[in-house]
Write a protein that holds these residues in place. Structure first.
Motif, PDB file in Angstrom:
ATOM      1  N   ARG A 110      46.927  42.325  47.479  1.00 35.90           N
ATOM      2  CA  ARG A 110      47.535  43.723  47.394  1.00 35.90           C
ATOM      3  C   ARG A 110      49.043  43.722  47.158  1.00 35.90           C
ATOM      4  O   ARG A 110      49.638  42.363  47.310  1.00 35.90           O
ATOM      5  CB  ARG A 110      47.166  44.455  48.874  1.00 35.90           C
ATOM      6  N   ARG A 159      36.797  54.822  40.090  1.00 32.57           N
ATOM      7  CA  ARG A 159      35.894  54.598  41.157  1.00 32.57           C
ATOM      8  C   ARG A 159      35.080  55.685  41.415  1.00 32.57           C
ATOM      9  O   ARG A 159      33.759  55.502  41.986  1.00 32.57           O
ATOM     10  CB  ARG A 159      36.964  54.614  42.527  1.00 32.57           C
ATOM     11  N   ARG A 188      48.429  46.374  43.393  1.00 37.55           N
ATOM     12  CA  ARG A 188      47.799  44.965  43.120  1.00 37.55           C
ATOM     13  C   ARG A 188      49.067  44.019  42.564  1.00 37.55           C
ATOM     14  O   ARG A 188      49.713  44.846  41.903  1.00 37.55           O
ATOM     15  CB  ARG A 188      46.582  44.892  42.168  1.00 37.55           C
ATOM     16  N   GLY A 196      39.966  47.048  38.658  1.00 40.45           N
ATOM     17  CA  GLY A 196      40.405  46.422  39.848  1.00 40.45           C
ATOM     18  C   GLY A 196      42.055  45.767  39.889  1.00 40.45           C
ATOM     19  O   GLY A 196      42.599  45.499  40.805  1.00 40.45           O
ATOM     20  N   TRP A 220      42.658  55.648  38.432  1.00 38.24           N
ATOM     21  CA  TRP A 220      41.857  54.614  39.206  1.00 38.24           C
ATOM     22  C   TRP A 220      40.661  55.482  40.082  1.00 38.24           C
ATOM     23  O   TRP A 220      39.485  55.047  40.197  1.00 38.24           O
ATOM     24  CB  TRP A 220      42.749  53.914  40.239  1.00 38.24           C
ATOM     25  N   PRO A 225      34.566  40.092  54.092  1.00 36.30           N
ATOM     26  CA  PRO A 225      34.726  39.616  53.123  1.00 36.30           C
ATOM     27  C   PRO A 225      34.664  40.484  51.699  1.00 36.30           C
ATOM     28  O   PRO A 225      34.972  40.021  50.524  1.00 36.30           O
ATOM     29  CB  PRO A 225      33.262  38.927  52.779  1.00 36.30           C
ATOM     30  N   PHE A 226      34.367  41.741  51.863  1.00 35.64           N
ATOM     31  CA  PHE A 226      34.494  43.001  50.816  1.00 35.64           C
ATOM     32  C   PHE A 226      35.644  43.530  50.880  1.00 35.64           C
ATOM     33  O   PHE A 226      35.819  44.762  50.122  1.00 35.64           O
ATOM     34  CB  PHE A 226      33.178  43.871  50.655  1.00 35.64           C
ATOM     35  N   GLY A 227      36.604  43.196  51.996  1.00 33.46           N
ATOM     36  CA  GLY A 227      37.969  43.962  52.131  1.00 33.46           C
ATOM     37  C   GLY A 227      37.706  45.218  52.812  1.00 33.46           C
ATOM     38  O   GLY A 227      36.727  45.328  53.618  1.00 33.46           O
ATOM     39  N   SER A 228      38.635  46.191  52.676  1.00 34.21           N
ATOM     40  CA  SER A 228      38.467  47.526  53.541  1.00 34.21           C
ATOM     41  C   SER A 228      39.355  48.464  52.804  1.00 34.21           C
ATOM     42  O   SER A 228      40.461  48.083  52.048  1.00 34.21           O
ATOM     43  CB  SER A 228      38.864  47.147  55.072  1.00 34.21           C
ATOM     44  N   GLY A 288      34.054  41.011  38.717  1.00 39.59           N
ATOM     45  CA  GLY A 288      33.845  41.004  40.236  1.00 39.59           C
ATOM     46  C   GLY A 288      32.675  40.881  40.939  1.00 39.59           C
ATOM     47  O   GLY A 288      32.394  40.478  42.034  1.00 39.59           O
ATOM     48  N   GLY A 289      31.287  40.988  40.011  1.00 37.81           N
ATOM     49  CA  GLY A 289      30.041  40.739  40.845  1.00 37.81           C
ATOM     50  C   GLY A 289      29.447  39.462  40.556  1.00 37.81           C
ATOM     51  O   GLY A 289      28.852  39.098  41.334  1.00 37.81           O
ATOM     52  N   ARG A 344      40.630  50.291  48.639  1.00 37.53           N
ATOM     53  CA  ARG A 344      40.294  49.270  47.421  1.00 37.53           C
ATOM     54  C   ARG A 344      39.162  48.376  47.699  1.00 37.53           C
ATOM     55  O   ARG A 344      39.053  47.394  46.998  1.00 37.53           O
ATOM     56  CB  ARG A 344      41.523  48.587  47.136  1.00 37.53           C
ATOM     57  N   CYS A 380      35.659  46.741  47.938  1.00 32.25           N
ATOM     58  CA  CYS A 380      34.499  46.342  46.856  1.00 32.25           C
ATOM     59  C   CYS A 380      33.547  47.477  46.735  1.00 32.25           C
ATOM     60  O   CYS A 380      32.952  48.103  47.364  1.00 32.25           O
ATOM     61  CB  CYS A 380      34.166  45.144  47.184  1.00 32.25           C
TER      62      CYS A 380
HETATM   63  C1  HEM Z   1      36.864  44.372  44.738  1.00 30.44           C
HETATM   64  C2  HEM Z   1      34.513  41.038  47.180  1.00 30.44           C
HETATM   65  C3  HEM Z   1      30.524  41.600  44.849  1.00 30.44           C
HETATM   66  C4  HEM Z   1      33.134  44.848  41.813  1.00 30.44           C
HETATM   67  C5  HEM Z   1      36.527  43.305  45.651  1.00 30.44           C
HETATM   68  C6  HEM Z   1      37.491  42.959  46.584  1.00 30.44           C
HETATM   69  C7  HEM Z   1      36.709  42.014  47.368  1.00 30.44           C
HETATM   70  C8  HEM Z   1      35.460  41.613  46.794  1.00 30.44           C
HETATM   71  C9  HEM Z   1      37.408  41.213  48.716  1.00 30.44           C
HETATM   72  C10 HEM Z   1      38.888  43.453  47.075  1.00 30.44           C
HETATM   73  C11 HEM Z   1      38.782  44.472  48.240  1.00 30.44           C
HETATM   74  C12 HEM Z   1      40.229  45.062  48.728  1.00 30.44           C
HETATM   75  O1  HEM Z   1      41.267  44.746  48.101  1.00 30.44           O
HETATM   76  O2  HEM Z   1      40.281  45.299  50.122  1.00 30.44           O
HETATM   77  C13 HEM Z   1      33.165  41.002  46.674  1.00 30.44           C
HETATM   78  C14 HEM Z   1      32.053  40.002  47.284  1.00 30.44           C
HETATM   79  C15 HEM Z   1      30.802  40.214  46.532  1.00 30.44           C
HETATM   80  C16 HEM Z   1      31.327  41.360  45.526  1.00 30.44           C
HETATM   81  C17 HEM Z   1      32.352  38.973  48.493  1.00 30.44           C
HETATM   82  C18 HEM Z   1      29.659  39.591  46.749  1.00 30.44           C
HETATM   83  C19 HEM Z   1      29.387  38.766  47.620  1.00 30.44           C
HETATM   84  C20 HEM Z   1      30.791  42.736  43.731  1.00 30.44           C
HETATM   85  C21 HEM Z   1      29.655  43.418  42.765  1.00 30.44           C
HETATM   86  C22 HEM Z   1      30.582  44.382  42.031  1.00 30.44           C
HETATM   87  C23 HEM Z   1      31.994  44.203  42.578  1.00 30.44           C
HETATM   88  C24 HEM Z   1      28.408  43.004  42.593  1.00 30.44           C
HETATM   89  C25 HEM Z   1      30.129  45.147  40.825  1.00 30.44           C
HETATM   90  C26 HEM Z   1      28.990  44.920  40.277  1.00 30.44           C
HETATM   91  C27 HEM Z   1      34.402  44.817  42.463  1.00 30.44           C
HETATM   92  C28 HEM Z   1      35.281  45.790  41.701  1.00 30.44           C
HETATM   93  C29 HEM Z   1      36.564  45.320  42.590  1.00 30.44           C
HETATM   94  C30 HEM Z   1      36.209  44.643  43.481  1.00 30.44           C
HETATM   95  C31 HEM Z   1      35.280  46.427  40.594  1.00 30.44           C
HETATM   96  C32 HEM Z   1      37.918  46.153  42.410  1.00 30.44           C
HETATM   97  C33 HEM Z   1      38.113  47.483  43.483  1.00 30.44           C
HETATM   98  C34 HEM Z   1      39.385  48.010  43.263  1.00 30.44           C
HETATM   99  O3  HEM Z   1      40.462  47.382  43.193  1.00 30.44           O
HETATM  100  O4  HEM Z   1      39.507  49.187  43.351  1.00 30.44           O
HETATM  101  N1  HEM Z   1      35.251  42.629  45.946  1.00 30.44           N
HETATM  102  N2  HEM Z   1      32.570  41.784  45.720  1.00 30.44           N
HETATM  103  N3  HEM Z   1      32.137  43.169  43.481  1.00 30.44           N
HETATM  104  N4  HEM Z   1      34.825  44.229  43.698  1.00 30.44           N
HETATM  105 FE1  HEM Z   1      33.814  43.093  44.719  1.00 30.44          FE
END
Ligand code: HEM
Length: 486
Positions: A363, A122, A93, A110, A118, A423-426, A292-293, A429, A431
């Motif tokens: 990233r 996770r 990151r 994150g 990490w 939208p949640f990546g892939s 994040g959430g 890392r 989500c």
């Molecule tokens: C990472 C989207 C909800 C916790 C991410 C990433 C995206 C994302 C795009 C980066 C993924 C990547 O680098 O490939 C979203 C969207 C959400 C959502 C669109 C809801 C509509 C949540 C919720 C939580 C959460 C509910 C926890 C309660 C995290 C954390 C990371 C993350 C901790 C960092 C993961 C890492 O770097 O290893 N999210 N997220 N997210 N999200 Fe979400």
């Protein structure tokens, strides 16, 4: 004379940077100006400006943002190469200066490198919080919080009051998260404390998402020329204080009362477990999960309702499905979700049109990688332009219209396997909160639609202007009047 000399120097720098780029075979991109590079081309809405530029330079595009080499990825195939095929190399990151406060950059799941620590964090989240068994155990607590939302909307309906839907979704998301994590309500609808917490979370996400000259020229970090770090320190401190208060209270009553939630599981793992968890680790982990959430889930609810209010036929399609599957007098439950394909399709469509993170979370290349014949240098910053991909007319017919039907007979999902919808990546890392987010979105939207008819305040058409930040918000809050119907 002096002017000619300046022009000559300027042209030589441009020619030199062009030559260097050709020689190193970097992805193509607009010429960078000396020193500032392409910063000015980002504009007020970088996701739109970079989408526009990628039409000229292609799906892998080089930019120079100050001294930071940046690669913008704008097609599903390039996203697959980065997030799946070369996932490990691109699992770093870039750390914004604003996150270098209270030690957050050294602890946050994150932000820290995808190494041993990490992986443990996770695993902890996967097993203790987001497993289907754990999530099912928290379903009752979440049902209660959604019932509070329905009660609040009913009160507004009785008095004919317009609801700020972003605010209502924020309060409910925060309470759903805190019910899941530590079995307490954090905030109330329409209280001063709620407003303050909302401003604090928005303050953090705005600061993390706003352009900072110290991120473009890291040698300026210490000087903090825009005072961004100073403000960030304040907002992060306030959030850590709120979370610390909850942890302290539970530590005091821990021996008297045993709860079955994530915090209780973390306390059990504090002493002598493989996770080696300290008080600070727990406090920062919650900070990560709330950051994040909350904003992401809240903005998705607000965008989905905006699109539905602008498209009454889609709104009644969703309501008809809910009436048919749930029945007039029942409330939406998590166990109903799999029987509500239209609701699922409209959530996908809202996330397609309005991905909360238009560039995901940027990233970083941990080593030099060759992709599609181009070199991505080590330490490059990578923007995956999910916004551009999900509005690409060669992938999505009528890309700017809200059509949940496009997902009804399609296997495309957002679990990181279909690179046209990420939208949640892939990859590693991706989500970790995806499944909790899916449950919260379905519960909130399902209940708002099943129990109420909706009218825009003043009968106007909903505004769809975006405001760029860490999450892509609505620039004008959505205010609508609920009419209770169940
Ligand atoms: C990472 C989207 C909800 C916790 C991410 C990433 C995206 C994302 C795009 C980066 C993924 C990547 O680098 O490939 C979203 C969207 C959400 C959502 C669109 C809801 C509509 C949540 C919720 C939580 C959460 C509910 C926890 C309660 C995290 C954390 C990371 C993350 C901790 C960092 C993961 C890492 O770097 O290893 N999210 N997220 N997210 N999200 Fe979400």
């Amino acid at each position: 004379m002096a002017l000619s000399l300046l022009i000559a120097i300027f042209v030589s720098i441009l020619a030199w940077s062009h030559f260097r780029r050709r020689r190193r075979n970097l992805p193509p991109g607009p010429y960078p100006f000396p020193i500032i590079g392409n910063i000015l081309q980002l504009g007020r809405n970088p996701h739109r400006s970079l989408t526009h530029l990628s039409k000229t330079y292609g799906p892998l595009m080089s930019l120079k943002l100050g001294s930071i080499h940046t690669v913008v990825v704008s097609s599903p195939e390039s996203a697959r190469l980065v997030l799946q095929e070369h996932d490990k190399a691109f699992s770093g990151r870039t750390i914004p200066a604003a996150a270098e406060v209270h030690g957050f950059d050294k602890i946050s799941v994150g932000l820290i490198p995808a190494g041993e620590r990490w992986r443990k964090l996770r695993k902890l989240c996967r097993e203790q919080m987001f497993s289907a068994r754990r999530l099912d155990a928290g379903a009752g607590a979440r049902r209660e919080k959604v019932q509070r939302l329905v009660d609040y909307l009913r009160e507004c309906s009785v008095s004919g009051r317009a609801v700020d839907l972003g605010q209502a979704a924020f309060v409910t998301t925060f309470n759903l998260l805190s019910a899941t994590f530590f079995s307490v309500d954090l905030i109330e609808f329409e209280s001063d404390a709620t407003q303050q917490l909302k401003e604090t979370v928005e303050g953090v996400t705005k600061i993390l998402g706003s352009p900072n000259v110290a991120d473009f020229f890291p040698f300026l970090k210490r000087l903090d020329p825009q005072r961004i770090k100073k403000r960030s320190e304040f907002y992060f401190g306030r959030l850590l204080g709120v979370l610390g208060g909850i942890i302290d209270e539970r530590l005091e009553t821990r021996s008297m009362e045993r709860k079955n939630d994530f915090l209780a599981a973390l306390f059990d793992l504090m002493d002598g477990s493989e996770y080696d968890l300290s008080y600070k680790d727990i406090q920062h982990l919650f900070l990560d999960l709330f950051l994040g959430g909350s904003d992401t889930t809240q903005s998705t609810v607000e965008w989905a309702m905006t699109e539905l209010l602008a498209n009454p036929v889609k709104m009644s399609n969703a309501k008809n499905e809910l009436r048919r599957v749930i029945g007039e007098n029942n409330q939406v439950e998590e166990s109903d979700i799999s029987r509500l394909p239209y609701l699922q399709a409209l959530i996908k469509e809202a996330l397609r049109l309005h991905p909360p993170g238009p560039f995901l979370i940027p990233r970083r290349a941990d080593r030099e990688v060759e992709i599609g014949g181009y070199i991505i240098p080590q330490h490059s910053q990578i923007f995956i332009n999910a916004w551009a991909i999900s509005r690409d007319s060669s992938i999505w017919p009528n890309p700017t219209s809200f059509e949940p039907e496009r997902f009804l007979n399609s296997n495309i999902g957002f679990k990181g396997q279909d690179f046209e919808l990420i939208p949640f990546g892939s990859g590693r890392r991706m989500c970790p909160g995806l499944s909790l987010a899916g449950r919260m979105l379905s519960l909130m939207l399902g209940s708002m639609l099943h129990n109420f008819e909706w009218e825009m305040e003043g009968g106007v058409t909903p505004d769809t202007t975006e405001e760029f930040g860490l999450a892509l918000h609505k620039a004008v809050p959505l205010k609508a009047i609920p009419l209770y119907c169940n």
